[in-house]
Every structure is written in structure tokens, then in C-alpha cells.
Design an enzyme around this catalytic site. Structure first.
Site, PDB file in Angstrom:
ATOM      1  N   ASP A 116      77.600  22.394  29.481  1.00 55.74           N
ATOM      2  CA  ASP A 116      78.293  23.564  28.947  1.00 55.74           C
ATOM      3  C   ASP A 116      78.864  23.091  27.613  1.00 55.74           C
ATOM      4  O   ASP A 116      79.733  22.204  27.579  1.00 55.74           O
ATOM      5  CB  ASP A 116      79.400  23.970  29.925  1.00 55.74           C
ATOM      6  CG  ASP A 116      80.139  25.197  29.412  1.00 55.74           C
ATOM      7  OD1 ASP A 116      80.059  25.467  28.196  1.00 55.74           O
ATOM      8  OD2 ASP A 116      80.786  25.878  30.234  1.00 55.74           O
ATOM      9  N   LYS A 158      70.600  28.669  10.389  1.00 54.68           N
ATOM     10  CA  LYS A 158      71.390  29.679   9.717  1.00 54.68           C
ATOM     11  C   LYS A 158      71.913  30.696  10.741  1.00 54.68           C
ATOM     12  O   LYS A 158      71.323  30.764  11.813  1.00 54.68           O
ATOM     13  CB  LYS A 158      70.568  30.380   8.641  1.00 54.68           C
ATOM     14  CG  LYS A 158      69.442  31.273   9.225  1.00 54.68           C
ATOM     15  CD  LYS A 158      68.895  32.199   8.212  1.00 54.68           C
ATOM     16  CE  LYS A 158      69.375  33.601   8.381  1.00 54.68           C
ATOM     17  NZ  LYS A 158      68.762  34.378   9.474  1.00 54.68           N
ATOM     18  N   LYS A 198      57.572  27.325   4.966  1.00 54.50           N
ATOM     19  CA  LYS A 198      56.302  28.075   4.887  1.00 54.50           C
ATOM     20  C   LYS A 198      55.407  27.455   3.815  1.00 54.50           C
ATOM     21  O   LYS A 198      55.873  27.161   2.709  1.00 54.50           O
ATOM     22  CB  LYS A 198      56.576  29.557   4.560  1.00 54.50           C
ATOM     23  CG  LYS A 198      57.248  30.304   5.717  1.00 54.50           C
ATOM     24  CD  LYS A 198      57.480  31.765   5.369  1.00 54.50           C
ATOM     25  CE  LYS A 198      58.359  32.462   6.383  1.00 54.50           C
ATOM     26  NZ  LYS A 198      57.655  33.112   7.476  1.00 54.50           N
ATOM     27  N   GLU A 216      59.764  43.948   7.083  1.00 54.90           N
ATOM     28  CA  GLU A 216      59.416  43.693   8.484  1.00 54.90           C
ATOM     29  C   GLU A 216      59.202  45.016   9.206  1.00 54.90           C
ATOM     30  O   GLU A 216      59.825  46.021   8.852  1.00 54.90           O
ATOM     31  CB  GLU A 216      60.550  42.943   9.185  1.00 54.90           C
ATOM     32  CG  GLU A 216      60.831  41.581   8.597  1.00 54.90           C
ATOM     33  CD  GLU A 216      61.985  40.912   9.331  1.00 54.90           C
ATOM     34  OE1 GLU A 216      61.725  40.275  10.343  1.00 54.90           O
ATOM     35  OE2 GLU A 216      63.131  41.067   8.892  1.00 54.90           O
ATOM     36  N   ASP A 228      71.685  38.430   6.703  1.00 55.28           N
ATOM     37  CA  ASP A 228      70.602  37.922   7.564  1.00 55.28           C
ATOM     38  C   ASP A 228      69.407  37.440   6.741  1.00 55.28           C
ATOM     39  O   ASP A 228      68.744  36.478   7.110  1.00 55.28           O
ATOM     40  CB  ASP A 228      70.151  39.052   8.514  1.00 55.28           C
ATOM     41  CG  ASP A 228      69.176  38.570   9.583  1.00 55.28           C
ATOM     42  OD1 ASP A 228      69.442  37.512  10.183  1.00 55.28           O
ATOM     43  OD2 ASP A 228      68.150  39.241   9.811  1.00 55.28           O
ATOM     44  N   HIS A 251      67.006  33.517   2.854  1.00 53.09           N
ATOM     45  CA  HIS A 251      65.574  33.502   2.557  1.00 53.09           C
ATOM     46  C   HIS A 251      65.231  34.041   1.157  1.00 53.09           C
ATOM     47  O   HIS A 251      64.483  33.424   0.411  1.00 53.09           O
ATOM     48  CB  HIS A 251      64.784  34.305   3.588  1.00 53.09           C
ATOM     49  CG  HIS A 251      65.075  33.916   5.020  1.00 53.09           C
ATOM     50  ND1 HIS A 251      65.306  32.618   5.398  1.00 53.09           N
ATOM     51  CD2 HIS A 251      65.165  34.656   6.158  1.00 53.09           C
ATOM     52  CE1 HIS A 251      65.513  32.577   6.711  1.00 53.09           C
ATOM     53  NE2 HIS A 251      65.445  33.792   7.188  1.00 53.09           N
ATOM     54  N   LYS A 287      64.283  46.074   7.787  1.00 56.76           N
ATOM     55  CA  LYS A 287      63.686  46.132   9.130  1.00 56.76           C
ATOM     56  C   LYS A 287      63.027  47.500   9.307  1.00 56.76           C
ATOM     57  O   LYS A 287      63.415  48.470   8.662  1.00 56.76           O
ATOM     58  CB  LYS A 287      64.774  46.005  10.208  1.00 56.76           C
ATOM     59  CG  LYS A 287      65.656  44.770  10.055  1.00 56.76           C
ATOM     60  CD  LYS A 287      65.080  43.603  10.825  1.00 56.76           C
ATOM     61  CE  LYS A 287      65.986  42.406  10.832  1.00 56.76           C
ATOM     62  NZ  LYS A 287      65.552  41.284  10.020  1.00 56.76           N
ATOM     63  N   LYS A 340      54.554  44.574   7.715  1.00 54.01           N
ATOM     64  CA  LYS A 340      55.171  43.257   7.605  1.00 54.01           C
ATOM     65  C   LYS A 340      54.530  42.565   6.406  1.00 54.01           C
ATOM     66  O   LYS A 340      53.328  42.284   6.405  1.00 54.01           O
ATOM     67  CB  LYS A 340      54.900  42.470   8.890  1.00 54.01           C
ATOM     68  CG  LYS A 340      55.128  40.971   8.785  1.00 54.01           C
ATOM     69  CD  LYS A 340      56.468  40.571   9.319  1.00 54.01           C
ATOM     70  CE  LYS A 340      56.698  39.068   9.239  1.00 54.01           C
ATOM     71  NZ  LYS A 340      58.091  38.691   9.285  1.00 54.01           N
TER      72      LYS A 340
HETATM   73  C1  BG6 Z   1      65.327  35.333  10.439  1.00 53.08           C
HETATM   74  C2  BG6 Z   1      66.158  36.576  10.549  1.00 53.08           C
HETATM   75  O1  BG6 Z   1      66.017  34.339   9.745  1.00 53.08           O
HETATM   76  O2  BG6 Z   1      64.121  35.636   9.728  1.00 53.08           O
HETATM   77  C3  BG6 Z   1      65.394  37.668  11.279  1.00 53.08           C
HETATM   78  O3  BG6 Z   1      67.354  36.290  11.257  1.00 53.08           O
HETATM   79  C4  BG6 Z   1      64.060  37.903  10.589  1.00 53.08           C
HETATM   80  O4  BG6 Z   1      66.133  38.870  11.320  1.00 53.08           O
HETATM   81  C5  BG6 Z   1      63.311  36.603  10.376  1.00 53.08           C
HETATM   82  O5  BG6 Z   1      63.317  38.796  11.397  1.00 53.08           O
HETATM   83  C6  BG6 Z   1      62.084  36.831   9.501  1.00 53.08           C
HETATM   84  O6  BG6 Z   1      61.310  35.655   9.464  1.00 53.08           O
HETATM   85  P1  BG6 Z   1      59.762  35.703   9.175  1.00 53.08           P
HETATM   86  O7  BG6 Z   1      59.338  34.276   9.110  1.00 53.08           O
HETATM   87  O8  BG6 Z   1      59.126  36.467  10.289  1.00 53.08           O
HETATM   88  O9  BG6 Z   1      59.603  36.427   7.856  1.00 53.08           O
END
Ligand code: BG6
Length: 485
Positions: A88, A142, A176, A210, A229, A234, A335, A340
Site C-alpha cells: 500500500d 505526467k 515516438k 483524437e 492534459d 505533448h 477529444k 485520430k
Molecule cells: C496522454 C493523455 O498523455 O496522451 C491522453 O493523458 C491522450 O488524454 C494521450 O489520449 C494521447 O497519446 P497518443 O500517443 O495516443 O497521441
């Protein structure tokens, strides 16, 4: 490569571990990139034993095992690396089990796939249980904090137990292939690099769209929103890779120093310019790939039907330095969008004088750097349309560099495979420094403060669309448009 490594995964029963970390480690083992001696401690609070853990993990990895050649051989080797340790995380005393498992002669890598609020206490309890030494490394997922102040506090606490060179802050976008390829594209190609500034480039677009929604994370996501997020990490990392000066070498410190300069040079977006430079949106009900989906505030676990948390952000940013002065960087991410796609689009300026009347639209060269799907680079050029009727008509043609084809491999490694390898090697070049986190939060904090003044409404957009119409206005008022595939 350091072969005397052991890995400890905190949060081993969580979504990240199952979806990303264990598959990545499996593929590394499959490619024989994990030394035979590497042991893995899977740490979580569930009351199960190692054999049950292995059984359940095998089930989760089933789709991967079905695809990998000789997967039984790899699985046998891979599964023998594991020990499940029940802890825990909030109970300091329970870390003693981990201390017993630890071999002090080996380098320990602690991977915290846990909520960031636990980073400080886990570091502290590891220290108390005598699980750390000079060589121990920690990997942090993160988000680190939710603003500059809280990230400083997390970083300060972790720094009491780990030196900066042993702290690996993950931004999985840096793992990536195509993101690393940005370095090759820019700095190994004289032709590209010599045209990479405000004299040649009209504007840059960075899109991370996405189709997925909140995926059962409503409670977490509602506190965070798309800016924290996706943009704070990113998108800003992508922007750095696109905009930074050539580093003196490929050493981690040199690369990271150049990225920090970009983050510090970002022109603030605050209450004075936010309405012209930022759009926020939230998805309402709509359709994704022919299936109806609910709106953000109708999601199953929604606890605030009047939430105005953004699931979409579009920004127009500027970098105040010599190379980029006057070049807009349009960023957008959301989102539940229609497809995508993650890509960077570089649009070049036209020649100052047009000798092909009526062909202005075709004339801009464009470099399309696609991170996903179909990783690759396309250069859109203009050439003569073959025709005897027209004296000299132009058409847009595309030079295509498809990474998938060029490797001859059947799959492109996932970002986490690369990142694990770099942590094991002890190379920080694909990880985010403390200064970068600090500078990116500083820029985002201004924006968030201005949003919290409610000067910018959250605009609804139907799921399955390309975002709120205000995002179109943001770019169209500059006589430009979002690049659509
Ligand atoms: C994450 C986010 O860091 O990256 C998510 O918290 C998001 O919300 C994801 O969906 C996207 O990553 P990728 O590699 O699918 O573009």
C-alpha cells in the site's frame, strides 16, 4: 548497456502498466534488448501473488502474444523476470518487502505509474526503507503538478532523494519515432535547415486530434482539461522540437537547453490577447465512425453536468526570437474529433512576385510531418500540369517519405519501448528537464488564469466534427486555414 538493472513498477495493476508498460517491456524482450539478468518487481496494493499476477498479465497481453512470432518463448523468459510485491503506497512500513527484494549491487529503476500526488511520498518511503543509493533512478509520468507552483513542489520533494541526472520525466511523445525524426529532418538535411525561419516559413500548425473521449477518466480529466492534459506537455514538446536552434551536440543537456530557450521565448497569452489567440471547446453528443456517442457532461461518470472544462483547445502562439519573430504557430488538440491524427504542417511563404497568374493557392510549398497514423513526411510541391491545351498550368504534387515502408518492419515500436531503453541506458535526451517543466507551466499558467476569469467561453462542438467553429475563425481571420488531410 548497463546489464545490472532491476525495474520496479509502481502501479503495476493500473491502466498505464497494462496498456503501455508491460507490452513495451515484452517487445523489448522479444527483440532481445532486455538483458537476461533484468528482474522486474510489479508493485501494487492488490492482494494477489506472483503466479496470479503473471496469469492475469498474460491475459491482458493476449492480443500482443497472438501477433508476435515465437511469443511462447519470449513469454516464458519474460514472465520469469517478475515478482509481484504487495505494497500500500501510503504505508511506509510495507516498503520493507521491497528492500528485501532489492539487490544493492544493482541499479534500481523505480517507475512511478501512479497519481503524481504520490511521487513525493513514494520517494520518501523508498529512502526510509533504504531502497535508494547514488545510482537509483526514478521515472515520473505526467502530469507533474497542475501549475508551476505545484510542479515546483513535486520536483523539490523528489529532488531531496534523487539527483536531477537520475530523474526521468516522461513525455511519451518524445519516444515516438517521428518526433525523433524531426531532429534528423532538421539537422541532417541542409536543404531543410537552411529554409527554417521567418524569411521562408509563413506559419506552422501542430495538430493532435483524437477520436476517443474521456475513457472512464472523467473525475481526473475534469480537474485537468485538454490544456493541461495535452498542450502543457505533448504539444509544447513538439513545438520545441520544431522550433529549437540546432543543439551543439546530441547530448541530453544540449538538446534540453535549446528546448528551454524556446519555452522561455513563448510570447504570453493572457487576458490582454486571449480572445484573439485562444479557443476552448467541449464536445457535445455526436457520431464517431457511425456510432452515436454522448457529450462530455453526459459521460457515465460525470459528476458535474454544468462543467465547462475544455476538451478542445486551439491557440495561436508566437516565439519571440530572431528565427521565429512574426511566424504564428497554430496549435490545436481535442477529444472526440472526426479522426485520430497527430501532425506538424510547415507552410512556406510564396515568392514575392507571382509569374503564374491564377495559381497563388497552389504555390505554397508545404511540409507535412505525420506522427500518427501512417508515420511519414510529405513535401507538397508545385509542378507543371501535363497538358497540351494549357500553356503552363500548375498542380500540386507530393513527395512521400513513408517510414513504415522504409523500415521493412511489420510494426513501428511504441514510444514506451524507446523510453524504457533510454532509462536503462541512462540517457536523458528523450526526457523532460526540470527547467522545461517549469517554463511550460509558467506559459500555461498565464493562459489558465485568463480562462478562469471567464473571458473565453467554452464552445460546444459535436463529437465527430473537427472542433468548434471559433477555431476556424481563429485561423481564417489571418487568411489561412487548418490543414485537412
Ligand atoms: C496522454 C493523455 O498523455 O496522451 C491522453 O493523458 C491522450 O488524454 C494521450 O489520449 C494521447 O497519446 P497518443 O500517443 O495516443 O497521441
Amino acid at each position: 548497456m548497463d546489464t545490472q538493472i532491476d525495474l520496479v513498477i509502481f502501479g503495476a495493476r493500473g491502466d498505464l502498466a497494462n496498456r503501455k508498460l508491460f507490452p513495451a517491456l515484452f517487445w523489448l524482450d522479444h527483440a532481445r534488448l532486455l538483458a537476461d539478468s533484468v528482474r522486474i518487481a510489479a508493485v501494487a496494493r492488490d492482494d494477489i501473488d506472483t503466479s496470479e499476477f503473471i496469469k492475469q498479465t498474460a491475459k491482458t497481453l493476449e492480443p500482443i502474444l497472438a501477433n508476435a512470432s515465437s511469443s511462447e518463448i519470449t513469454w516464458d523468459r519474460f514472465s520469469q523476470r517478475f515478482d509481484y510485491i504487495k505494497i500500500d503506497f501510503a504505508e511506509a512500513k510495507q516498503y520493507a518487502t521491497l528492500a528485501e527484494w532489492r539487490n544493492p549491487d544493482r541499479t534500481m529503476i523505480y517507475y512511478l505509474a501512479t497519481p503524481p500526488t504520490l511521487f513525493g511520498s513514494i520517494s520518501q518511503y523508498l529512502h526510509r526503507a533504504d531502497c535508494l543509493n547514488e545510482s537509483s533512478r526514478i521515472v515520473l509520468e505526467k502530469p507533474i503538478g497542475h501549475n508551476q507552483q505545484s510542479s515546483t513542489s513535486v520536483n523539490d520533494t523528489v529532488a531531496q532523494f534523487f539527483s536531477e541526472r537520475n530523474i526521468y520525466r516522461i513525455d511519451h511523445y518524445l519516444g515516438k519515432e517521428t518526433v525523433q525524426n524531426l531532429l534528423a529532418l532538421r539537422f541532417a538535411n541542409r536543404m531543410i535547415n537552411s529554409q527554417w525561419d521567418n524569411t521562408c516559413i509563413d506559419h506552422i500548425q501542430i495538430t493532435a486530434a483524437e477520436t476517443i473521449g474521456i475513457e472512464g477518466r472523467w473525475g481526473y480529466y475534469d480537474q485537468v482539461g485538454q490544456l493541461r492534459d495535452m498542450v502543457q506537455n505533448h504539444l509544447l514538446q513538439l513545438l520545441c522540437m520544431v522550433a529549437m536552434e540546432p543543439p551543439n551536440s546530441l547530448q541530453a543537456d544540449e538538446i534540453r537547453a535549446e528546448k528551454v530557450k524556446i519555452l522561455r521565448a513563448l510570447s504570453p497569452i493572457n487576458s490582454s490577447n486571449i480572445t484573439e489567440q485562444a479557443v476552448r471547446g467541449q464536445y457535445s453528443a455526436g457520431w464517431i465512425a457511425g456510432t452515436p456517442v454522448v457529450g462530455y457532461t453526459e459521460e457515465e461518470d460525470c459528476s458535474n453536468t454544468t462543467s465547462d472544462t475544455e476538451t478542445y483547445v486551439a491557440l495561436k502562439a508566437f516565439i519571440d526570437n530572431w528565427r521565429w519573430a512574426g511566424v504564428p504557430f497554430y496549435l490545436r488538440t481535442g477529444k472526440r474529433l472526426k479522426e485520430k491524427v497527430t501532425q506538424v504542417i510547415i507552410t512556406y511563404k510564396n515568392h514575392p512576385h507571382a509569374i503564374f497568374p491564377g495559381h497563388l493557392d497552389e504555390a505554397n510549398n508545404r511540409l507535412v510531418i505525420r506522427l500518427q497514423p501512417n508515420e511519414g513526411i510529405q513535401l507538397e510541391m508545385v509542378s507543371k500540369k501535363q497538358s497540351l491545351n494549357d500553356r503552363l498550368s500548375l498542380e500540386r504534387r507530393t513527395l512521400n517519405l513513408d517510414f513504415f515502408d522504409s523500415t521493412g518492419d511489420t510494426r513501428i515500436p511504441d514510444a514506451y519501448e524507446r523510453l524504457f531503453l533510454e532509462v536503462i541506458k541512462g540517457d536523458q535526451w528523450l526526457f523532460v528537464s526540470r527547467e522545461e517543466i517549469d517554463a511550460s507551466w509558467k506559459w500555461c499558467d498565464d493562459l489558465i488564469d485568463a480562462w478562469e476569469d471567464k473571458t473565453v467561453r467554452t464552445n460546444a462542438y459535436p463529437a465527430g466534427s473537427s472542433g468548434p467553429s471559433r477555431a476556424e475563425i481563429l485561423i481564417e481571420k489571418d487568411q489561412r486555414s487548418w490543414y485537412e488531410n
